[in-house]
Design a protein around this motif. Structure first.
Motif, short mmCIF file in Angstrom:
data_model
loop_
_atom_site.label_atom_id
_atom_site.label_comp_id
_atom_site.label_asym_id
_atom_site.label_seq_id
_atom_site.Cartn_x
_atom_site.Cartn_y
_atom_site.Cartn_z
N GLN A 112 0.83 -1.20 0.00
CA GLN A 112 0.00 0.00 0.00
C GLN A 112 0.87 1.26 0.00
N LEU A 113 1.92 1.22 0.78
CA LEU A 113 2.83 2.37 0.83
C LEU A 113 3.54 2.56 -0.50
N ARG A 114 3.92 1.48 -1.14
CA ARG A 114 4.57 1.60 -2.45
C ARG A 114 3.61 2.20 -3.47
N HIS A 115 2.36 1.78 -3.42
CA HIS A 115 1.36 2.33 -4.34
C HIS A 115 1.20 3.83 -4.11
N MET A 116 1.13 4.24 -2.86
CA MET A 116 0.98 5.67 -2.54
C MET A 116 2.20 6.47 -3.00
N SER A 117 3.37 5.87 -2.88
CA SER A 117 4.59 6.59 -3.25
C SER A 117 4.69 6.82 -4.75
N ASN A 118 3.98 6.00 -5.54
CA ASN A 118 4.00 6.14 -7.00
C ASN A 118 2.91 7.05 -7.53
N LEU A 119 2.02 7.52 -6.65
CA LEU A 119 0.99 8.46 -7.08
C LEU A 119 1.60 9.83 -7.27
N PRO A 120 1.03 10.69 -8.14
CA PRO A 120 1.56 12.05 -8.35
C PRO A 120 1.56 12.84 -7.05
N HIS A 121 2.62 13.57 -6.82
CA HIS A 121 2.68 14.43 -5.64
C HIS A 121 3.67 15.55 -5.91
N ASN A 122 3.68 16.52 -5.06
CA ASN A 122 4.61 17.64 -5.18
C ASN A 122 5.94 17.22 -4.59
N THR A 123 6.92 17.00 -5.44
CA THR A 123 8.23 16.57 -4.98
C THR A 123 8.99 17.73 -4.38
N PRO A 124 9.65 17.55 -3.22
CA PRO A 124 10.45 18.63 -2.65
C PRO A 124 11.48 19.13 -3.64
N GLN A 125 11.73 20.42 -3.65
CA GLN A 125 12.60 21.05 -4.65
C GLN A 125 13.99 20.44 -4.67
N SER A 126 14.49 20.04 -3.47
CA SER A 126 15.84 19.51 -3.41
C SER A 126 15.98 18.17 -4.11
N LEU A 127 14.84 17.47 -4.31
CA LEU A 127 14.88 16.16 -4.95
C LEU A 127 14.29 16.19 -6.35
N ALA A 128 13.92 17.38 -6.85
CA ALA A 128 13.30 17.47 -8.15
C ALA A 128 14.27 17.01 -9.24
N VAL A 129 13.80 16.18 -10.13
CA VAL A 129 14.63 15.65 -11.21
C VAL A 129 13.91 15.87 -12.53
N PRO A 130 14.54 16.57 -13.49
CA PRO A 130 13.87 16.83 -14.77
C PRO A 130 13.73 15.56 -15.59
N GLY A 131 12.80 15.58 -16.53
CA GLY A 131 12.59 14.44 -17.41
C GLY A 131 11.54 13.49 -16.86
N GLN A 132 11.11 12.58 -17.69
CA GLN A 132 10.10 11.63 -17.30
C GLN A 132 10.71 10.48 -16.49
N PRO A 133 10.00 10.00 -15.46
CA PRO A 133 10.54 8.89 -14.67
C PRO A 133 10.55 7.60 -15.47
N VAL A 134 11.52 6.77 -15.19
CA VAL A 134 11.63 5.46 -15.81
C VAL A 134 11.10 4.42 -14.83
N SER A 135 10.14 3.62 -15.27
CA SER A 135 9.54 2.62 -14.39
C SER A 135 10.45 1.40 -14.28
N MET A 136 10.52 0.87 -13.07
CA MET A 136 11.46 -0.22 -12.81
C MET A 136 10.87 -1.25 -11.85
N ALA A 137 11.05 -2.52 -12.18
CA ALA A 137 10.75 -3.61 -11.27
C ALA A 137 12.07 -4.08 -10.66
N VAL A 138 12.07 -4.31 -9.35
CA VAL A 138 13.29 -4.69 -8.64
C VAL A 138 13.10 -6.06 -8.00
N VAL A 139 14.04 -6.95 -8.25
CA VAL A 139 14.04 -8.27 -7.62
C VAL A 139 15.13 -8.26 -6.55
N GLY A 140 14.71 -8.39 -5.29
CA GLY A 140 15.65 -8.34 -4.17
C GLY A 140 15.34 -7.16 -3.26
N LEU A 141 14.97 -7.43 -2.02
CA LEU A 141 14.57 -6.36 -1.12
C LEU A 141 15.73 -5.42 -0.80
#
Length: 328
Positions: free
Chosen positions: A81-110
């Motif tokens: 549930q937390l991962r789903h919420m983190s992927n929803l649109p939100h206002n990113t803090p300015q210090s972490l703002a990254v230009p360009g479109q995000p690249v979607s990634m699946a990760v194997v391994g916690l």
């Protein structure tokens, strides 16, 4: 819970969790005792031991709370549930703002997912943003998972590379059509490593720092996502190799009606670009001081290789050439 009922997998003391996540120990204790965010194992001496899932949850709670969510409303939510919420649109803090479109990634391994989702790693990615859509414990879980968001990149962490791992990854890529697959490992034979490289996988041995990992990911991402469609790729990701050296050699030897022997020239160019792409990737692995330069060279050669692969497909369609592996 006592030492006789320890869960499977690595466990971390609260100080190590604090160091990894950047969350003060006092805050972690409040999240645990006041809000019930964690249920760590406790030794006979009352020492808290956190599992990898707890580290993942701490990172997500930190990210979501920085985005305005009250810790009291999200502390008891499940990890997915937390991962789903983190992927929803939100206002990113300015210090972490990254230009360009995000690249979607699946990760194997916690453990790898925890690194990717950390703030330190996000800053290291510079111009490109990673959006983790799925986190899977291991390849067995990945084989049965339904990845509805169709991530563009697959990042895998395994301890040992074996032929079975190679086979499982090939089946996973065929099923989900990832544009690029990156494998981080600890131990392997040269034969398996080379076989995986020939299959189009990017393979890298541990240890690898966050900075090196960020550069490695940069090497398969376009600087300008707007041009991705020109290269026939998905959302800015440079696709892995489509054709083996054997297929390219066969095409180069076919006599056609196209002027200037285009099939031969294009096939040879693809082989040369793929070789330089691999060479740049190996330089990136060896020379961390010039990692950014070699990541750029890998990206450029991979982009050109992908473009000429598209050109070869057009030529093959025009000339009736079969590009399937092993075709006569």
């Amino acid at each position: 819970m006592t030492l006789t009922t320890l869960p499977a997998g690595p466990l971390f003391r609260i100080g190590a969790v604090s160091h990894t996540t950047g969350i003060p120990v006092s805050t972690l204790r409040i999240w645990e005792t006041r809000y019930g965010a964690f249920n760590p194992t406790k030794t006979e001496g009352k020492q808290r031991l956190f599992a990898e899932q707890d580290v993942s949850k701490a990172l997500l709670l930190k990210q979501l709370s920085q985005n305005g969510h009250a810790i009291s409303t999200i502390a008891n939510l499940a990890l997915e549930q937390l991962r789903h919420m983190s992927n929803l649109p939100h206002n990113t803090p300015q210090s972490l703002a990254v230009p360009g479109q995000p690249v979607s990634m699946a990760v194997v391994g916690l453990s790898m997912a925890n690194r990717i989702e950390s703030q330190k790693f996000a800053v290291g990615m510079k111009q490109n943003q990673i959006k983790v859509t799925d986190v899977l414990a291991d390849l067995a879980a990945a084989a049965h998972a339904k990845l509805e968001q169709l991530p563009q990149v697959l990042l895998v962490k395994v301890n040992t590379l074996q032929t079975t791992v190679h086979t499982d990854l090939q089946a996973l890529v065929a099923k989900h059509k990832f544009a690029q697959t990156i494998v981080i490992y600890n131990f392997a034979t040269d034969i398996v490593v080379q076989a995986m490289k020939f299959s189009g996988f990017i393979v890298r041995r541990e240890p690898i720092s966050d900075i090196e990992l960020a550069e490695l990911l940069q090497s398969v991402l376009f600087v300008d996502p707007a041009r991705a469609q020109e290269f026939g790729t998905s959302g800015g990701v440079i696709a892995g190799r489509k054709y083996s050296d054997a297929t390219l050699s066969r095409v180069a030897g076919i006599s056609t009606n196209v002027l200037c022997e285009c099939p031969r020239h294009v096939a040879e160019l693809i082989a040369q670009l793929a070789s330089f792409e691999q060479y740049s990737q190996e330089c990136l692995n060896r020379n961390t001081e010039d990692a950014h330069l070699h990541a750029y060279l890998t990206s450029i050669s991979g982009s050109a290789r992908s473009l000429f692969e598209n050109a070869l497909e057009k030529i093959a369609q025009h000339e009736g050439i079969d590009l399937r592996e092993g075709a006569g």
